[in-house]
Enzyme design. Sequence first.
Site, short mmCIF file in Angstrom:
data_model
loop_
_atom_site.label_atom_id
_atom_site.label_comp_id
_atom_site.label_asym_id
_atom_site.label_seq_id
_atom_site.Cartn_x
_atom_site.Cartn_y
_atom_site.Cartn_z
N LYS A 49 1.18 -1.41 0.04
CA LYS A 49 -0.04 0.25 -0.39
C LYS A 49 1.19 0.97 -0.14
O LYS A 49 0.24 2.36 -0.88
CB LYS A 49 -1.56 -0.18 1.27
CG LYS A 49 -2.02 -1.26 0.71
CD LYS A 49 -2.93 -1.16 2.10
CE LYS A 49 -4.37 -2.77 1.75
NZ LYS A 49 -4.69 -2.90 3.26
N GLN A 93 -5.67 -2.58 9.19
CA GLN A 93 -5.00 -4.43 8.43
C GLN A 93 -6.04 -5.26 9.45
O GLN A 93 -5.64 -4.90 10.42
CB GLN A 93 -3.57 -4.39 8.13
CG GLN A 93 -3.55 -5.26 7.48
CD GLN A 93 -3.73 -4.88 6.01
OE1 GLN A 93 -3.61 -3.42 5.67
NE2 GLN A 93 -4.28 -6.02 5.68
N ASP A 116 -11.37 2.30 3.53
CA ASP A 116 -12.91 0.17 3.42
C ASP A 116 -13.69 0.26 2.70
O ASP A 116 -14.29 -0.86 3.11
CB ASP A 116 -11.93 -0.42 4.79
CG ASP A 116 -9.90 -1.17 3.65
OD1 ASP A 116 -10.15 -1.41 3.18
OD2 ASP A 116 -9.50 -2.06 4.92
#
Length: 279
Positions: A49, A93, A116
């Site tokens: 990322k 995460q 997300d």
Amino acid sequence: MAIVIDGKALAAKCKQQVACEVKKLSGRPGLAVIIVGDNPASRTYVNSKKKDCEECGIYSEEYALLANSPQQELLELIELLNGRDDIDGILVQLPLPKGFEEQKVLLTIHPDKDVDSFHPVNVGRLVTGQKRFVPCTPAGVMEMLREYDIDPAGKHCVVVGRSNIVGKPMAMLLLEANGTVTICHSKTPDLGEVCRQADILVSAVGRRNLITADMIKDGAVVIDVAMNRDDAGKLCGDVDYATVSSKAAYITPVPGGVGPMTRAMLMKNTLTAARIHGK
Ligand code: NAP
């Protein structure tokens, strides 16, 4: 033989487009990635990322917390990032180590910074047709279908898996695109019977060789979201690629399919977040 949907090439194109759009903004978008614990797979994702952000001109920060950190420390960090103007997106995460309440953590992320798209506000927006962010993996799948001129309208779309991260939003996006959608899961009695009806089949389970050629309609589009390891430790999906690719019209490989697209869509969502924040 099926046409192979090249997720790697399309992801590179999407990231280039994001980089172009970023240049037009009044301020630099910023993404904060938080990793808790030392899960090696999570570490790999976080590293990639960071690289993606560099490619797209997005400022990135990474926070690494110990697996035994108090949850409160994580919540306070998120609150701090919620209040910063230079950070447009916050990503925690997953999975979190044992002892963390995933839902509570995700609820703490401000919906405008939820790149997300796991916050219930964004889930609700998706379901009611008012979406801003779309969860990255299903968004990536939809980009792939668009790129290859595969229109879900009027098609029977079968999604195998009903997780909040992949299966459910995937089904919603296909429905929004006017597909007739069936969702299968571990309690579906005859998976093969349902899959054989699919014009577009998306498998997101996490079980190697779950989808075999006898479960595929001739000429179907087969999208393999899963990331498993074979006996040699090599990355593979749910689909028995060798046999299914001789029957399907289109197929995504693993690796090089949905995975790179998921990463590219995170960059796109960060761009969207920056725009929401007036940059
Ligand atoms: P998950 O939360 O474990 O969900 C798996 C789903 O599969 C569940 O809904 C489960 O049903 C269903 N399932 C399990 N066994 C089944 C069976 N025999 N037949 C039919 N359905 C079955 O997993 P996830 O987070 O959605 O991820 C799914 C896969 O995608 C994993 O391999 C993951 O690594 C991969 N993934 C890839 C990307 C990417 O970027 N490529 C991103 C995210 C995830 P129940 O609900 O009944 O338990």
